[in-house]
Design a protein around this motif. Structure first.
Motif, PDB file in Angstrom:
ATOM      1  N   HIS A  52     -13.660  -0.638   1.217  1.00  0.00           N
ATOM      2  CA  HIS A  52     -13.597   0.820   1.293  1.00  0.00           C
ATOM      3  C   HIS A  52     -12.303   1.334   0.664  1.00  0.00           C
ATOM      4  CE1 HIS A  52     -14.882   4.722   2.889  1.00  0.00           C
ATOM      5  NE2 HIS A  52     -13.584   4.952   2.881  1.00  0.00           N
ATOM      6  N   GLN A  53     -12.463   2.250  -0.282  1.00  0.00           N
ATOM      7  CA  GLN A  53     -11.291   2.888  -0.866  1.00  0.00           C
ATOM      8  C   GLN A  53     -11.510   4.395  -0.821  1.00  0.00           C
ATOM      9  OE1 GLN A  53     -11.411   0.762  -4.663  1.00  0.00           O
ATOM     10  NE2 GLN A  53      -9.635  -0.428  -4.015  1.00  0.00           N
ATOM     11  N   VAL A  54     -10.444   5.118  -0.496  1.00  0.00           N
ATOM     12  CA  VAL A  54     -10.584   6.571  -0.391  1.00  0.00           C
ATOM     13  C   VAL A  54     -10.813   7.148  -1.781  1.00  0.00           C
ATOM     14  CG1 VAL A  54      -9.452   8.712   0.300  1.00  0.00           C
ATOM     15  CG2 VAL A  54      -9.119   6.617   1.634  1.00  0.00           C
ATOM     16  N   GLY A 101      -6.984  -1.895  -6.525  1.00  0.00           N
ATOM     17  CA  GLY A 101      -6.882  -2.994  -5.563  1.00  0.00           C
ATOM     18  C   GLY A 101      -8.254  -3.607  -5.342  1.00  0.00           C
ATOM     19  N   THR A 102      -8.343  -4.400  -4.287  1.00  0.00           N
ATOM     20  CA  THR A 102      -9.628  -5.041  -4.010  1.00  0.00           C
ATOM     21  C   THR A 102     -10.393  -4.275  -2.939  1.00  0.00           C
ATOM     22  OG1 THR A 102      -8.633  -6.373  -2.289  1.00  0.00           O
ATOM     23  CG2 THR A 102      -8.712  -7.322  -4.488  1.00  0.00           C
ATOM     24  N   GLY A 103      -9.673  -3.423  -2.192  1.00  0.00           N
ATOM     25  CA  GLY A 103     -10.316  -2.764  -1.061  1.00  0.00           C
ATOM     26  C   GLY A 103     -10.516  -3.724   0.097  1.00  0.00           C
ATOM     27  N   GLY A 114      -7.621  -5.455   1.419  1.00  0.00           N
ATOM     28  CA  GLY A 114      -6.324  -5.622   2.083  1.00  0.00           C
ATOM     29  C   GLY A 114      -6.317  -5.181   3.539  1.00  0.00           C
ATOM     30  N   LEU A 115      -6.767  -3.938   3.807  1.00  0.00           N
ATOM     31  CA  LEU A 115      -6.697  -3.431   5.180  1.00  0.00           C
ATOM     32  C   LEU A 115      -7.701  -4.115   6.098  1.00  0.00           C
ATOM     33  CD1 LEU A 115      -6.015   0.400   4.786  1.00  0.00           C
ATOM     34  CD2 LEU A 115      -4.467  -1.376   5.591  1.00  0.00           C
ATOM     35  N   THR A 135      -8.040   8.284  -4.517  1.00  0.00           N
ATOM     36  CA  THR A 135      -6.635   7.867  -4.338  1.00  0.00           C
ATOM     37  C   THR A 135      -6.210   6.753  -5.268  1.00  0.00           C
ATOM     38  OG1 THR A 135      -7.246   6.366  -2.593  1.00  0.00           O
ATOM     39  CG2 THR A 135      -6.475   8.532  -1.923  1.00  0.00           C
ATOM     40  N   ILE A 191     -11.127   3.182   6.223  1.00  0.00           N
ATOM     41  CA  ILE A 191     -10.249   2.440   5.301  1.00  0.00           C
ATOM     42  C   ILE A 191     -10.051   0.992   5.755  1.00  0.00           C
ATOM     43  CG2 ILE A 191      -8.896   4.284   4.223  1.00  0.00           C
ATOM     44  CD1 ILE A 191      -6.775   3.781   6.414  1.00  0.00           C
ATOM     45  N   ASN A 221       0.836  -1.204   0.000  1.00  0.00           N
ATOM     46  CA  ASN A 221       0.000   0.000   0.000  1.00  0.00           C
ATOM     47  C   ASN A 221       0.868   1.250   0.000  1.00  0.00           C
ATOM     48  OD1 ASN A 221      -2.490  -1.161  -0.143  1.00  0.00           O
ATOM     49  ND2 ASN A 221      -2.992  -0.937   2.026  1.00  0.00           N
ATOM     50  N   ILE A 247      -3.960  10.332   3.854  1.00  0.00           N
ATOM     51  CA  ILE A 247      -5.377   9.957   3.999  1.00  0.00           C
ATOM     52  C   ILE A 247      -6.055  11.001   4.890  1.00  0.00           C
ATOM     53  CG2 ILE A 247      -6.952   8.168   4.860  1.00  0.00           C
ATOM     54  CD1 ILE A 247      -4.404   6.266   4.661  1.00  0.00           C
ATOM     55  N   LYS A 258       2.258   1.680  -3.307  1.00  0.00           N
ATOM     56  CA  LYS A 258       1.207   1.969  -4.277  1.00  0.00           C
ATOM     57  C   LYS A 258       0.738   3.422  -4.182  1.00  0.00           C
ATOM     58  CE  LYS A 258      -2.682  -0.430  -3.783  1.00  0.00           C
ATOM     59  NZ  LYS A 258      -3.654  -1.554  -3.814  1.00  0.00           N
ATOM     60  N   ASP A 273       5.195   6.177   4.796  1.00  0.00           N
ATOM     61  CA  ASP A 273       5.510   6.546   3.411  1.00  0.00           C
ATOM     62  C   ASP A 273       5.438   8.052   3.254  1.00  0.00           C
ATOM     63  OD1 ASP A 273       2.779   7.436   2.611  1.00  0.00           O
ATOM     64  OD2 ASP A 273       2.258   5.312   2.852  1.00  0.00           O
TER      65      ASP A 273
HETATM   66  P1  ADP Z   1      -6.748  -1.568  -1.733  1.00  0.00           P
HETATM   67  O1  ADP Z   1      -6.884  -2.910  -2.363  1.00  0.00           O
HETATM   68  O2  ADP Z   1      -7.580  -0.506  -2.403  1.00  0.00           O
HETATM   69  O3  ADP Z   1      -5.341  -1.161  -1.488  1.00  0.00           O
HETATM   70  P2  ADP Z   1      -6.854  -1.584   1.112  1.00  0.00           P
HETATM   71  O4  ADP Z   1      -7.894  -2.165   2.045  1.00  0.00           O
HETATM   72  O5  ADP Z   1      -5.482  -2.118   1.219  1.00  0.00           O
HETATM   73  O6  ADP Z   1      -7.445  -1.756  -0.319  1.00  0.00           O
HETATM   74  O7  ADP Z   1      -6.825  -0.041   1.318  1.00  0.00           O
HETATM   75  C1  ADP Z   1      -8.036   0.682   1.372  1.00  0.00           C
HETATM   76  C2  ADP Z   1      -7.840   2.113   0.957  1.00  0.00           C
HETATM   77  O8  ADP Z   1      -7.084   2.829   1.937  1.00  0.00           O
HETATM   78  C3  ADP Z   1      -7.045   2.278  -0.302  1.00  0.00           C
HETATM   79  O9  ADP Z   1      -7.854   2.123  -1.455  1.00  0.00           O
HETATM   80  C4  ADP Z   1      -6.522   3.703  -0.175  1.00  0.00           C
HETATM   81  O10 ADP Z   1      -7.545   4.622  -0.526  1.00  0.00           O
HETATM   82  C5  ADP Z   1      -6.281   3.824   1.338  1.00  0.00           C
HETATM   83  N1  ADP Z   1      -4.863   3.556   1.682  1.00  0.00           N
HETATM   84  C6  ADP Z   1      -4.343   2.412   2.163  1.00  0.00           C
HETATM   85  N2  ADP Z   1      -3.021   2.537   2.409  1.00  0.00           N
HETATM   86  C7  ADP Z   1      -2.687   3.798   2.075  1.00  0.00           C
HETATM   87  C8  ADP Z   1      -1.461   4.569   2.086  1.00  0.00           C
HETATM   88  N3  ADP Z   1      -0.301   4.032   2.516  1.00  0.00           N
HETATM   89  N4  ADP Z   1      -1.516   5.856   1.667  1.00  0.00           N
HETATM   90  C9  ADP Z   1      -2.677   6.396   1.240  1.00  0.00           C
HETATM   91  N5  ADP Z   1      -3.853   5.732   1.203  1.00  0.00           N
HETATM   92  C10 ADP Z   1      -3.870   4.467   1.594  1.00  0.00           C
END
Ligand code: ADP
Length: 392
Positions: A333-335, A345-347, A349-350, A338, A328, A287, A320, A290, A315
């Motif tokens: 959920h994706q911001v 991505g899949t949204g 991961g987190l 961004t 997030i 992330n 965010i 990315k 990073d």
């Molecule tokens: P994704 O597959 O979209 O990466 P995640 O669950 O990993 O899904 O992350 C969710 C959202 O959180 C991302 O789409 C992004 O908007 C935000 N995000 C995650 N990590 C970062 C980061 N290091 N810097 C900025 N935004 C981030």
């Protein structure tokens, strides 16, 4: 005479029926309420045995009780705990509550009885009992319905997990074939590829990898939701795992000319699910890579605090906004903007990362401001919760 009149007034003003009987159980005094309550006139009752006011089937027993009371006279309620009934002149019955007090006068032994008609209270009690019964009944029905819905939900959830598990297995097998053969083609061992063909093969490879990642995420989240994700804790060298995780994202970082920095002060081995902890680290690192424009700095720091390892992944990326710091971590959920321009991505991961951290007994949070980079922090207990429980 005046005194007798005052006494009479007092007696008639009482809200309850009052009667006095002599040693033989004959009525020798009564007030107005008693006349109204039983439907007799004073003359009809004066001198009559008190049994006239008691249902026929209880007469014999009442005579016995009276004799007994004569032996042990004291002020008390009559038949306490029993539902007492009295009978009117017209033969109708009604519930009563009676208290007795003995007195010894010049004329001999007497008992004063205060009688309260409890019909209204009974009706109210009955109504209350009915309401309670109805309520209990409805509650039981609602519970049964809920239980059934729960069972159906559980079943649906289990079916979903089973379906996903078998589907992802079915999907992964051909994907591995696609990935493997596209790698073989790219190695040109079976013959040369022109530039276009090479580009096509690389597209196939890259998207197949992405699809695999997606399938793995979906499988993970469905396992987590079905509470089927099991951790396999083992003792391992945390610093070595950091190096391993950095190695697996290095090519991604290099492709964007990021600098990867790491400091680890974790001297001891930690006890956790090694593969899952690597998944956490790789996810946060990818992330960071990315969401940071070319030429950024990605830092990984680990230290021990109390009985936890505290890890931060920072990073110099797009950051965010504060209102997204919680959401997030929700699945899908994706911001807002961004992910534009970056590989989608899949949204998931987190959401997966958070659950993995929490299942280990740790927590995860983020510190970030738009355009000022992000720092994801998480903790892991040095000793696995399961081992601790066994030791306790
Ligand atoms: P994704 O597959 O979209 O990466 P995640 O669950 O990993 O899904 O992350 C969710 C959202 O959180 C991302 O789409 C992004 O908007 C935000 N995000 C995650 N990590 C970062 C980061 N290091 N810097 C900025 N935004 C981030």
């Amino acid at each position: 005479m005046l005194l007798e009149k005052r006494f009479r007034e007092l007696l008639d003003a009482a809200p309850d029926a009052i009667m006095q009987v002599d040693a033989e159980g004959r009525i020798i005094l009564l007030n107005r309420v008693a006349e109204d309550m039983f439907g007799y006139s004073r003359d009809e009752l004066m001198g009559r045995p008190v049994e006239a006011l008691i249902p026929q089937e209880l007469h014999a027993r009442h005579v016995e009780h009276r004799a007994h009371y004569r032996q042990q006279p004291m002020t008390r309620t009559m038949g306490s705990g029993l539902a007492l009934e009295a009978i009117r002149k017209d033969g109708s019955r009604f519930p009563v509550e009676i208290s007795l007090s003995p007195s010894e006068s010049a004329e001999g032994f007497r008992v004063t009885a205060i009688i309260r008609d409890t019909t209204e209270r009974r009706t109210a009690e009955e109504r209350l009992r009915k309401v309670q019964e109805d309520y209990t009944q409805r509650l039981a029905e609602a519970n049964a319905e809920l239980e059934m819905t729960n069972r159906e939900l559980e079943r649906a959830n289990r079916l979903k997990s089973e379906f996903l598990a078998s589907m992802s297995h079915e999907l992964r097998t051909p994907l591995h074939t696609i990935i493997g053969f596209s790698e073989l083609l790219a190695e040109k061992l079976e013959g040369p590829l022109n530039e276009k063909q090479m580009r096509f093969v690389q597209h196939i490879h890259k998207d197949a990898l992405h699809l695999l990642e997606l399938i793995n995420d979906v499988l993970d989240i469905s396992k987590i939701e079905a509470d089927r994700l099991e951790l396999r804790p083992e003792a391992f060298d945390f610093t070595a795992l950091i190096a391993e995780s950095l190695a697996s994202v290095r090519s991604l970082a290099d492709a964007k000319s990021h600098i990867l920095e790491t400091t680890s002060n974790v001297p001891t081995a930690i006890e956790a699910d090694r593969l899952r902890v690597k998944q956490i680290l790789v996810n946060l690192l990818s992330n960071a890579i990315k969401f940071t424009p070319e030429g950024g700095r990605i830092g990984l720091e680990a230290r021990v605090q109390d009985s936890f390892v505290v890890v931060s992944v920072s990073d110099t990326g797009i950051g965010i906004p504060a209102e997204e710091h919680e959401s997030i971590f929700e699945k899908f959920h994706q911001v807002g903007a961004t992910t534009k321009g970056v590989r989608e991505g899949t949204g998931l991961g987190l959401a997966i990362t958070k659950r993995l951290v929490e299942q280990h007994g740790g927590r995860i949070w983020v510190q970030s401001k738009p355009q000022q980079g992000s720092t994801f922090l998480f903790t892991l207990p040095l000793e696995s919760a399961e081992r601790k429980n066994q030791g306790a």
